[in-house]
Design an enzyme around this catalytic site. Structure first.
Site, mmCIF file in Angstrom:
data_model
loop_
_atom_site.group_PDB
_atom_site.id
_atom_site.type_symbol
_atom_site.label_atom_id
_atom_site.label_comp_id
_atom_site.label_asym_id
_atom_site.label_seq_id
_atom_site.Cartn_x
_atom_site.Cartn_y
_atom_site.Cartn_z
ATOM 1 N N TYR A 182 0.828 -1.216 0.000
ATOM 2 C CA TYR A 182 0.000 0.000 0.000
ATOM 3 C C TYR A 182 0.861 1.264 0.000
ATOM 4 C CZ TYR A 182 -4.543 -2.125 -0.055
ATOM 5 O OH TYR A 182 -5.657 -2.796 -0.483
ATOM 6 N N GLN B 21 -15.274 4.531 -7.008
ATOM 7 C CA GLN B 21 -14.693 3.333 -6.382
ATOM 8 C C GLN B 21 -13.193 3.540 -6.189
ATOM 9 O OE1 GLN B 21 -16.516 -0.379 -8.469
ATOM 10 N NE2 GLN B 21 -16.801 1.352 -9.836
ATOM 11 N N ASN B 22 -12.683 4.643 -6.707
ATOM 12 C CA ASN B 22 -11.242 4.883 -6.636
ATOM 13 C C ASN B 22 -10.860 5.469 -5.282
ATOM 14 O OD1 ASN B 22 -11.336 4.035 -9.234
ATOM 15 N ND2 ASN B 22 -11.143 6.068 -10.142
ATOM 16 N N ASP C 110 -7.939 7.163 -4.987
ATOM 17 C CA ASP C 110 -6.755 7.944 -5.356
ATOM 18 C C ASP C 110 -6.879 9.456 -5.176
ATOM 19 O OD1 ASP C 110 -8.382 8.691 -7.525
ATOM 20 O OD2 ASP C 110 -7.413 7.293 -8.912
ATOM 21 N N HIS D 163 -15.069 3.344 -1.676
ATOM 22 C CA HIS D 163 -14.071 2.376 -1.207
ATOM 23 C C HIS D 163 -12.962 3.013 -0.374
ATOM 24 C CE1 HIS D 163 -15.304 -0.604 -4.648
ATOM 25 N NE2 HIS D 163 -16.176 -0.559 -3.674
ATOM 26 N N CYS E 38 -5.279 2.294 21.322
ATOM 27 C CA CYS E 38 -5.427 0.906 21.777
ATOM 28 C C CYS E 38 -4.248 0.005 21.399
ATOM 29 C CB CYS E 38 -6.734 0.320 21.225
ATOM 30 S SG CYS E 38 -6.641 -0.098 19.475
ATOM 31 N N ASN F 296 -16.271 3.495 -21.691
ATOM 32 C CA ASN F 296 -15.294 2.469 -21.346
ATOM 33 C C ASN F 296 -14.612 1.995 -22.629
ATOM 34 O OD1 ASN F 296 -14.074 -0.105 -20.397
ATOM 35 N ND2 ASN F 296 -15.304 0.278 -18.575
HETATM 36 P P1 OAD Z 1 -11.531 -2.673 -13.091
HETATM 37 O O1 OAD Z 1 -10.052 -2.870 -13.266
HETATM 38 O O2 OAD Z 1 -12.349 -3.851 -12.761
HETATM 39 O O3 OAD Z 1 -12.128 -2.008 -14.390
HETATM 40 C C1 OAD Z 1 -11.491 -0.944 -15.037
HETATM 41 C C2 OAD Z 1 -12.300 -0.630 -16.264
HETATM 42 O O4 OAD Z 1 -11.753 0.519 -16.883
HETATM 43 C C3 OAD Z 1 -12.267 -1.756 -17.315
HETATM 44 O O5 OAD Z 1 -13.594 -2.031 -17.714
HETATM 45 C C4 OAD Z 1 -11.468 -1.139 -18.473
HETATM 46 O O6 OAD Z 1 -11.955 -1.573 -19.736
HETATM 47 C C5 OAD Z 1 -11.731 0.329 -18.279
HETATM 48 N N1 OAD Z 1 -10.691 1.240 -18.786
HETATM 49 C C6 OAD Z 1 -9.340 1.101 -18.803
HETATM 50 N N2 OAD Z 1 -8.744 2.194 -19.280
HETATM 51 C C7 OAD Z 1 -9.732 3.071 -19.578
HETATM 52 C C8 OAD Z 1 -9.768 4.411 -20.110
HETATM 53 N N3 OAD Z 1 -8.646 5.069 -20.404
HETATM 54 N N4 OAD Z 1 -10.974 4.995 -20.267
HETATM 55 C C9 OAD Z 1 -12.124 4.348 -19.960
HETATM 56 N N5 OAD Z 1 -12.154 3.087 -19.483
HETATM 57 C C10 OAD Z 1 -10.978 2.464 -19.281
HETATM 58 O O7 OAD Z 1 -11.684 -1.503 -12.004
HETATM 59 P P2 OAD Z 1 -12.986 -1.110 -11.167
HETATM 60 O O8 OAD Z 1 -14.216 -1.353 -11.961
HETATM 61 O O9 OAD Z 1 -12.740 0.239 -10.642
HETATM 62 O O10 OAD Z 1 -12.023 -2.445 -5.066
HETATM 63 O O11 OAD Z 1 -12.896 -2.146 -10.000
HETATM 64 C C11 OAD Z 1 -13.814 -2.069 -8.944
HETATM 65 C C12 OAD Z 1 -13.172 -2.408 -7.646
HETATM 66 O O12 OAD Z 1 -12.477 -3.658 -7.760
HETATM 67 C C13 OAD Z 1 -12.086 -1.451 -7.199
HETATM 68 O O13 OAD Z 1 -12.606 -0.307 -6.551
HETATM 69 C C14 OAD Z 1 -11.279 -2.279 -6.267
HETATM 70 C C15 OAD Z 1 -11.207 -3.561 -7.060
HETATM 71 O O14 OAD Z 1 -11.059 -4.705 -6.312
HETATM 72 C C16 OAD Z 1 -11.410 -2.714 -3.925
HETATM 73 O O15 OAD Z 1 -10.204 -2.797 -3.829
HETATM 74 C C17 OAD Z 1 -12.373 -2.862 -2.793
#
Ligand code: OAD
Length: 241
Positions: free
Chosen positions: A66, A100-101, A103, A118, A148, A211
């Site tokens: 991390y 969900q980011n 960052d 998240h 603690c 996407n």
């Molecule tokens: P994913 O990695 O599952 O999905 C990322 C998406 O972004 C994919 O569908 C790609 O096709 C798309 N992508 C990539 N580059 C792109 C761009 N330049 N423009 C548009 N789309 C693009 O990530 P999340 O859906 O965010 O949670 O994942 C959800 C959660 O899963 C995260 O928040 C994290 C992970 O486990 C935890 O850690 C709790």
């Protein structure tokens, strides 16, 4: 690009816009995604790196990872997609972003209403008592809670953990109240977050997916724009004046 003009027209007339973002919106800022071919979960097992059990069994290893991610994210800057959402707000729209980011890039760009589903990688808390740990931690050593003695962990939501309830409720309300629901850069694979797009659709909102690849939410979309967020979003907002 298909649908750019249609979506711009719809946004022109909309006053309440809700947004769900995922790792893809930050990809062009150099922050890694999870499920793409080069995604984090294709190399690492999330049950070891993103669960409380994983952290408890190898706290130093997970903490150091991390810390590395924190460094990458700290060096990253918002991209055109983040800034396009800010410009939508400046055009007088009510924009609520459920991200969900972890960052902080939406806030860094200047978006006002950001709901962190998240958590945030720049915050930490005690694994035992849950109290926030306010000091900035620069080194890779594990820290202990000043109340603690519990180990300090990142304040992010791991698998099996509940989302912050206030953030969740506000996200649901924003989805229900929206006239347009933008789903940007998420695979739609993780619930409950992905369910917000379905909720919006059922509540009568027009759902727009941006996407580079097909997503698990495409069946619920009124428009799918298959393009990088950093290209599609400025194209859309440039047409709303
Ligand atoms: P994913 O990695 O599952 O999905 C990322 C998406 O972004 C994919 O569908 C790609 O096709 C798309 N992508 C990539 N580059 C792109 C761009 N330049 N423009 C548009 N789309 C693009 O990530 P999340 O859906 O965010 O949670 O994942 C959800 C959660 O899963 C995260 O928040 C994290 C992970 O486990 C935890 O850690 C709790």
């Amino acid at each position: 690009m298909d649908f750019i003009v249609d979506v711009a027209e719809l946004l022109k007339g909309a006053d309440s816009v809700a947004v769900l973002t995922g790792a893809g919106i930050s990809a062009e800022s150099g922050v890694g995604t999870f499920r793409d071919a080069s995604g984090i979960w294709n190399k690492l097992d999330p049950s070891k790196w993103a669960t409380e059990e994983g952290f408890r069994s190898s706290p130093s290893m997970v903490w150091e990872w991390y810390q590395d991610r924190r460094k990458i994210i700290k060096d990253a800057s918002p991209n055109k997609a983040h800034y396009s959402l800010v410009s939508l707000e400046k055009l007088g729209k009510k924009v609520t972003i459920s991200t969900q980011n972890i960052d902080n890039l939406h806030q860094q760009a200047g978006s006002k209403n950001v709901l962190e589903l998240h958590g945030n990688i720049f915050r930490n808390k005690c694994i035992e008592c849950g109290k926030p740990y306010a000091k900035e931690i620069m080194n890779d050593e594990l820290c202990k809670c000043e109340f603690c003695g519990g180990i300090i962990r990142p304040d992010v939501v791991w698998y099996g953990e509940q989302l912050p309830q206030d953030v969740w409720q506000m996200s649901e309300q924003a989805a229900i109240d929206s006239s347009i629901y933008l789903v940007i850069g998420t695979s739609g694979a993780v619930y409950p977050a992905a369910g917000l797009a379905i909720l919006a659709k059922r509540a009568g909102s027009t759902v727009v997916i941006i996407n580079t690849e097909p997503t698990e939410l495409d069946d619920y979309a009124d428009f799918v724009i298959r393009e990088k967020a950093g290209i599609a979003m400025p194209e859309i907002t440039a047409r709303i004046r």
